[in-house]
Design an enzyme around this catalytic site. Structure first.
Site, short mmCIF file in Angstrom:
data_model
loop_
_atom_site.label_atom_id
_atom_site.label_comp_id
_atom_site.label_asym_id
_atom_site.label_seq_id
_atom_site.Cartn_x
_atom_site.Cartn_y
_atom_site.Cartn_z
N CYS A 76 0.74 -1.24 0.09
CA CYS A 76 0.06 -0.04 0.00
C CYS A 76 0.89 1.29 0.06
O CYS A 76 1.75 1.48 0.94
CB CYS A 76 -0.84 0.03 1.23
SG CYS A 76 -1.79 1.57 1.53
N CYS A 189 -0.98 3.82 -6.75
CA CYS A 189 -1.74 3.16 -5.72
C CYS A 189 -1.94 1.69 -5.89
O CYS A 189 -2.06 1.31 -7.20
CB CYS A 189 -3.14 3.85 -5.48
SG CYS A 189 -4.19 2.83 -4.47
#
Length: 277
Positions: A76, A189
């Site tokens: 992440c 992302c």
């Protein structure tokens, strides 16, 4: 920290986005056991305060350590920016690998000297991203155009990756970058590689083939770094056995099951999904 080569590698994200990284790990390290945590009860991280992201990162890491992991992958970008420095200080003996924004490879690829960076607001506002973008822009002359993709993670988390809502958001966020002559797009992302097909589709329609646009996904680089560090520590699993895979969630277990089936080709019978507080 465990020194058992058969111990699992822990991987976590705020939701299902980290599965895009886990795919690369499976391909690069087919012998390794993998334990994935989707902290979906607190997703998305991108609009949360940095203090909360750090708190959740510590909580998930503690859970993974209780499962005797031998390495940790923070799959992440937002959690990496907010927590990796603290986690490395807190757990100095543990291999901890995070996500890099991919600005350096993007700068090398760009012919127009314009790179679009698709990411969450938290990632783009982080000190790590700010320092790196200014440094590389000064060194290379590349213009990095940050684009916060508000709402995109929420839609991808719904697991309907061909939805009209996702297409509308991609049009909104990609149009200004392409119109500014960006020829390279950083997928900043881990959720975004899950909709690569829609990104390519829109780019082809918008530009009508007038110029090529390259996408930068750093998931493969993360898998290679994990491989290097496991070998360096003598922790790589050498036995050729099918990968053991376990997935846990702090939110919807069923949604995680569906996502694993969709993107990893792992049926529900191969997933032991348990709630993580």
């Amino acid at each position: 920290m465990t020194h058992d080569t058969s111990a699992p590698v822990g991987v976590f994200d705020s939701g299902i986005g980290g599965l895009s990284v886990l795919r690369h790990i499976q391909q690069t390290l087919p012998n390794e056991s993998l334990l994935y945590v989707a902290d979906s009860g607190f997703a998305p991280y991108g609009d949360k305060p940095a203090a909360l992201i750090l708190e959740r990162s510590i909580a998930v890491t503690e859970f993974l350590l209780s499962q005797q992991i031998k390495a940790l992958v923070i799959a992440c970008n937002t959690a990496t920016a907010a927590a990796i420095a603290h986690l490395r200080l807190r757990y100095p003996e543990l291999i901890i690998i995070g996500m890099e924004p991919g600005l350096k490879p993007a700068a090398l690829l760009s012919q127009t000297q314009t790179v679009g960076v698709l990411a969450t607001r938290s990632t783009l506002h982080s000190d790590k991203y700010q320092r790196l973008s200014v440094q590389l822009s000064t060194e290379t002359g590349v213009n990095f155009m940050p684009q916060a993709c508000i709402g995109l993670v929420d839609q991808i988390e719904k697991a309907d990756i061909d939805s009209e809502q996702i297409r509308i958001l991609l049009q909104r966020y990609l149009t200004p970058l392409l119109d500014a002559n960006a020829d390279t797009l950083v997928l900043g992302c881990t959720h975004y590689p899950l909709v690569t097909h829609l990104i390519r589709e829109f780019v082809a329609q918008h530009l009508a083939g007038s110029r090529p646009v390259q996408l930068v996904d750093t998931g493969h680089a993360v898998a290679l770094q994990l491989q290097r560090l496991l070998i360096q520590r003598g922790l790589d699993r050498k036995t050729a056995v099918p990968t053991a895979f376990t997935a846990c969630a702090s939110g919807s277990v069923e949604r995680l099951r569906q996502a694993c089936t969709q993107w990893l080709n792992v049926g529900p019978s191969n997933i032991s999904a348990a709630l993580v507080a």
